[in-house]
Design a protein around this motif. Structure first.
Motif, PDB file in Angstrom:
ATOM      1  N   THR A  42       1.529  12.600  11.553  1.00  0.00           N
ATOM      2  CA  THR A  42       0.543  11.883  12.291  1.00  0.00           C
ATOM      3  C   THR A  42       0.652  10.478  12.288  1.00  0.00           C
ATOM      4  O   THR A  42      -0.068   9.632  13.148  1.00  0.00           O
ATOM      5  N   SER A  43       1.551   9.803  11.557  1.00  0.00           N
ATOM      6  CA  SER A  43       1.492   8.395  11.348  1.00  0.00           C
ATOM      7  C   SER A  43       2.499   7.986  12.445  1.00  0.00           C
ATOM      8  O   SER A  43       3.793   8.192  12.266  1.00  0.00           O
ATOM      9  N   ALA A  44       2.208   7.181  13.198  1.00  0.00           N
ATOM     10  CA  ALA A  44       3.153   6.577  14.081  1.00  0.00           C
ATOM     11  C   ALA A  44       4.439   5.796  13.560  1.00  0.00           C
ATOM     12  O   ALA A  44       5.618   5.816  13.876  1.00  0.00           O
ATOM     13  N   ALA A  45       3.911   5.023  12.537  1.00  0.00           N
ATOM     14  CA  ALA A  45       4.837   4.140  11.831  1.00  0.00           C
ATOM     15  C   ALA A  45       5.960   4.898  11.073  1.00  0.00           C
ATOM     16  O   ALA A  45       7.308   4.775  11.025  1.00  0.00           O
ATOM     17  N   PHE A  46       5.512   6.261  10.519  1.00  0.00           N
ATOM     18  CA  PHE A  46       6.474   7.131   9.826  1.00  0.00           C
ATOM     19  C   PHE A  46       7.391   7.616  10.903  1.00  0.00           C
ATOM     20  O   PHE A  46       8.522   7.931  10.820  1.00  0.00           O
ATOM     21  N   ARG A  47       6.938   8.097  12.006  1.00  0.00           N
ATOM     22  CA  ARG A  47       7.621   8.965  12.988  1.00  0.00           C
ATOM     23  C   ARG A  47       8.693   7.921  13.262  1.00  0.00           C
ATOM     24  O   ARG A  47       9.807   8.330  13.586  1.00  0.00           O
ATOM     25  N   SER A  48       8.260   6.683  13.634  1.00  0.00           N
ATOM     26  CA  SER A  48       9.233   5.668  14.170  1.00  0.00           C
ATOM     27  C   SER A  48      10.235   5.480  13.190  1.00  0.00           C
ATOM     28  O   SER A  48      11.531   5.204  13.458  1.00  0.00           O
ATOM     29  N   ALA A  49       9.982   5.318  11.731  1.00  0.00           N
ATOM     30  CA  ALA A  49      11.090   5.276  10.873  1.00  0.00           C
ATOM     31  C   ALA A  49      11.873   6.365  10.417  1.00  0.00           C
ATOM     32  O   ALA A  49      13.099   6.135  10.342  1.00  0.00           O
ATOM     33  N   VAL A  50      11.535   7.567  10.879  1.00  0.00           N
ATOM     34  CA  VAL A  50      12.432   8.607  10.760  1.00  0.00           C
ATOM     35  C   VAL A  50      13.227   8.981  11.960  1.00  0.00           C
ATOM     36  O   VAL A  50      14.329   9.012  11.899  1.00  0.00           O
ATOM     37  N   ASP A  65       0.852  -1.082  -0.190  1.00  0.00           N
ATOM     38  CA  ASP A  65      -0.065  -0.084  -0.100  1.00  0.00           C
ATOM     39  C   ASP A  65       1.030   1.326  -0.065  1.00  0.00           C
ATOM     40  O   ASP A  65       2.134   1.245  -0.044  1.00  0.00           O
ATOM     41  N   MET A  66       0.254   2.501  -0.038  1.00  0.00           N
ATOM     42  CA  MET A  66       0.973   3.622   0.012  1.00  0.00           C
ATOM     43  C   MET A  66       2.047   3.979   1.266  1.00  0.00           C
ATOM     44  O   MET A  66       3.097   4.471   1.267  1.00  0.00           O
ATOM     45  N   ASP A  67       1.492   3.328   2.351  1.00  0.00           N
ATOM     46  CA  ASP A  67       2.156   3.310   3.749  1.00  0.00           C
ATOM     47  C   ASP A  67       3.599   2.722   3.416  1.00  0.00           C
ATOM     48  O   ASP A  67       4.545   3.203   3.991  1.00  0.00           O
ATOM     49  N   GLU A  68       3.430   1.545   2.877  1.00  0.00           N
ATOM     50  CA  GLU A  68       4.848   0.760   2.683  1.00  0.00           C
ATOM     51  C   GLU A  68       5.778   1.543   1.606  1.00  0.00           C
ATOM     52  O   GLU A  68       7.057   1.399   1.925  1.00  0.00           O
ATOM     53  N   LEU A  69       5.285   2.127   0.668  1.00  0.00           N
ATOM     54  CA  LEU A  69       5.976   2.925  -0.128  1.00  0.00           C
ATOM     55  C   LEU A  69       6.485   4.201   0.594  1.00  0.00           C
ATOM     56  O   LEU A  69       7.823   4.363   0.300  1.00  0.00           O
ATOM     57  N   GLY A  70       5.764   4.744   1.287  1.00  0.00           N
ATOM     58  CA  GLY A  70       6.217   5.733   2.266  1.00  0.00           C
ATOM     59  C   GLY A  70       7.339   5.573   3.173  1.00  0.00           C
ATOM     60  O   GLY A  70       8.328   6.089   3.182  1.00  0.00           O
ATOM     61  N   LEU A  71       7.347   4.435   3.839  1.00  0.00           N
ATOM     62  CA  LEU A  71       8.421   3.867   4.872  1.00  0.00           C
ATOM     63  C   LEU A  71       9.654   3.546   3.766  1.00  0.00           C
ATOM     64  O   LEU A  71      10.840   4.094   4.386  1.00  0.00           O
ATOM     65  N   THR A  72       9.493   3.382   2.766  1.00  0.00           N
ATOM     66  CA  THR A  72      10.649   3.072   1.982  1.00  0.00           C
ATOM     67  C   THR A  72      11.335   4.469   1.565  1.00  0.00           C
ATOM     68  O   THR A  72      12.546   4.359   1.302  1.00  0.00           O
ATOM     69  N   LEU A  73      10.493   5.117   1.167  1.00  0.00           N
ATOM     70  CA  LEU A  73      10.899   6.520   0.932  1.00  0.00           C
ATOM     71  C   LEU A  73      12.001   7.225   2.147  1.00  0.00           C
ATOM     72  O   LEU A  73      12.931   7.508   1.777  1.00  0.00           O
ATOM     73  N   VAL A  74      11.528   7.021   3.097  1.00  0.00           N
ATOM     74  CA  VAL A  74      11.812   7.378   4.421  1.00  0.00           C
ATOM     75  C   VAL A  74      13.414   6.745   4.560  1.00  0.00           C
ATOM     76  O   VAL A  74      14.304   7.330   4.688  1.00  0.00           O
ATOM     77  N   ASP A  75      13.349   5.452   4.486  1.00  0.00           N
ATOM     78  CA  ASP A  75      14.592   4.706   4.396  1.00  0.00           C
ATOM     79  C   ASP A  75      15.479   5.224   3.355  1.00  0.00           C
ATOM     80  O   ASP A  75      16.722   5.071   3.656  1.00  0.00           O
ATOM     81  N   GLU A  76      15.033   5.303   2.059  1.00  0.00           N
ATOM     82  CA  GLU A  76      16.089   5.690   0.910  1.00  0.00           C
ATOM     83  C   GLU A  76      16.741   7.078   1.199  1.00  0.00           C
ATOM     84  O   GLU A  76      17.841   7.346   1.122  1.00  0.00           O
ATOM     85  N   ALA A  77      15.730   8.212   1.768  1.00  0.00           N
ATOM     86  CA  ALA A  77      16.390   9.280   2.021  1.00  0.00           C
ATOM     87  C   ALA A  77      17.509   9.499   3.252  1.00  0.00           C
ATOM     88  O   ALA A  77      18.583   9.988   3.118  1.00  0.00           O
ATOM     89  N   GLY A  78      17.115   8.653   4.041  1.00  0.00           N
ATOM     90  CA  GLY A  78      17.935   8.570   5.429  1.00  0.00           C
ATOM     91  C   GLY A  78      19.581   7.605   4.885  1.00  0.00           C
ATOM     92  O   GLY A  78      20.505   8.346   5.217  1.00  0.00           O
ATOM     93  N   LEU A  79      19.390   6.491   4.093  1.00  0.00           N
ATOM     94  CA  LEU A  79      20.392   6.112   3.512  1.00  0.00           C
ATOM     95  C   LEU A  79      21.281   6.912   2.918  1.00  0.00           C
ATOM     96  O   LEU A  79      22.346   6.774   2.767  1.00  0.00           O
ATOM     97  N   MET A  80      20.604   7.690   1.757  1.00  0.00           N
ATOM     98  CA  MET A  80      21.116   8.360   0.769  1.00  0.00           C
ATOM     99  C   MET A  80      22.193   9.631   1.658  1.00  0.00           C
ATOM    100  O   MET A  80      23.201   9.675   1.318  1.00  0.00           O
ATOM    101  N   LEU A  81      21.642  10.158   2.590  1.00  0.00           N
ATOM    102  CA  LEU A  81      22.265  11.165   3.278  1.00  0.00           C
ATOM    103  C   LEU A  81      23.463  10.567   4.175  1.00  0.00           C
ATOM    104  O   LEU A  81      24.465  11.099   4.114  1.00  0.00           O
ATOM    105  N   ARG A  82      23.301   9.336   4.928  1.00  0.00           N
ATOM    106  CA  ARG A  82      24.357   8.707   5.434  1.00  0.00           C
ATOM    107  C   ARG A  82      25.415   8.545   4.538  1.00  0.00           C
ATOM    108  O   ARG A  82      26.685   8.829   4.726  1.00  0.00           O
ATOM    109  N   GLN A  83      25.170   7.984   3.251  1.00  0.00           N
ATOM    110  CA  GLN A  83      26.220   7.523   2.448  1.00  0.00           C
ATOM    111  C   GLN A  83      26.973   8.820   1.749  1.00  0.00           C
ATOM    112  O   GLN A  83      28.211   8.764   1.801  1.00  0.00           O
ATOM    113  N   LEU A  84      26.184   9.864   1.498  1.00  0.00           N
ATOM    114  CA  LEU A  84      26.940  11.178   1.267  1.00  0.00           C
ATOM    115  C   LEU A  84      28.016  11.595   2.214  1.00  0.00           C
ATOM    116  O   LEU A  84      29.123  12.171   1.842  1.00  0.00           O
ATOM    117  N   LEU A  85      27.574  11.661   3.477  1.00  0.00           N
ATOM    118  CA  LEU A  85      28.447  12.127   4.378  1.00  0.00           C
ATOM    119  C   LEU A  85      29.474  11.094   4.923  1.00  0.00           C
ATOM    120  O   LEU A  85      30.799  11.556   5.149  1.00  0.00           O
TER     121      LEU A  85
END
Length: 202
Positions: A115-123, A53-73
């Motif tokens: 508002t999403s607890a799952a998203f807050r936890s992922a971030v 669903d869209m929630d799973e896609l959103g969590l994937t985006l959070v993971d990708e954004a975080g990983l991309m930033l860590r790799q750059l630094l």
């Protein structure tokens, strides 16, 4: 192209399409499955072959954004020569990420208090990874104790993320000022941590 490769290519197209749909005016919660599918060039029903669903896609985006930033630094720290400035290089790299991947960074900021607890936890998990990696670097490169390195890393991450939020919609001149201010703040913090560490040993 094999079936597995085609599937991965389509999955990548969906992720990229979702990132592209984000904007200062449009949060992830406002995206629809149909919009993302249309941008990715697939039928809406094909979406479910890649994400539940869209929630799973959103969590994937959070993971990708975080990983991309860590790799750059991580890459930035690896490039620093003996007389180079770790703080300046890292902050300049971070600001480049904010500019070139503004939708990804904006997603992290918005969902951190969304508002999403799952998203807050992922971030929160991504920020923890970011801070833990920085603390590990500080432990190796400085003489401060492990626990203090984590405290310093946590404080640095808070300062950097606030600076990134300020820089998102800033002009180039404003962004240069924010960058210099952040470098100064982190240098003061590092100096204070080093002084505190020396006193703790005495």
């Amino acid at each position: 192209m094999s079936r597995a490769q085609q599937k991965e290519k389509t999955r990548r197209a969906i992720i990229d399409a979702a990132f592209q749909q984000l904007s200062p005016e449009k949060a992830y919660s406002s995206l629809s499955l149909r919009e993302v599918a249309r941008e990715a060039g697939i039928a809406p029903t094909s979406f479910y072959r890649h994400f539940a669903d869209m929630d799973e896609l959103g969590l994937t985006l959070v993971d990708e954004a975080g990983l991309m930033l860590r790799q750059l630094l991580r890459q930035a720290r690896n490039k620093i020569e003996n007389n180079g400035s770790v703080i300046r290089t890292s902050i300049e790299t971070f600001m480049e990420f904010v500019v070139s991947h503004s939708n990804g960074f904006r997603l992290l900021l918005r969902e951190r208090s969304g508002t999403s607890a799952a998203f807050r936890s992922a971030v929160a998990r991504e920020i923890h990874h970011f801070s833990a990696e920085l603390a590990d670097y500080l432990r190796k490169e400085t003489a401060i104790p492990g626990e203090m390195a984590q405290v310093q890393a946590d404080a640095m991450v808070i300062i950097v993320f606030h600076a990134g939020a300020d820089a998102l919609d800033a002009t180039p001149e404003q962004r240069r000022h924010i960058t210099q201010r952040t470098i100064m703040q982190l240098r003061w913090l590092a100096h204070g941590a080093a002084s505190y560490g020396r006193k703790a040993k005495d």
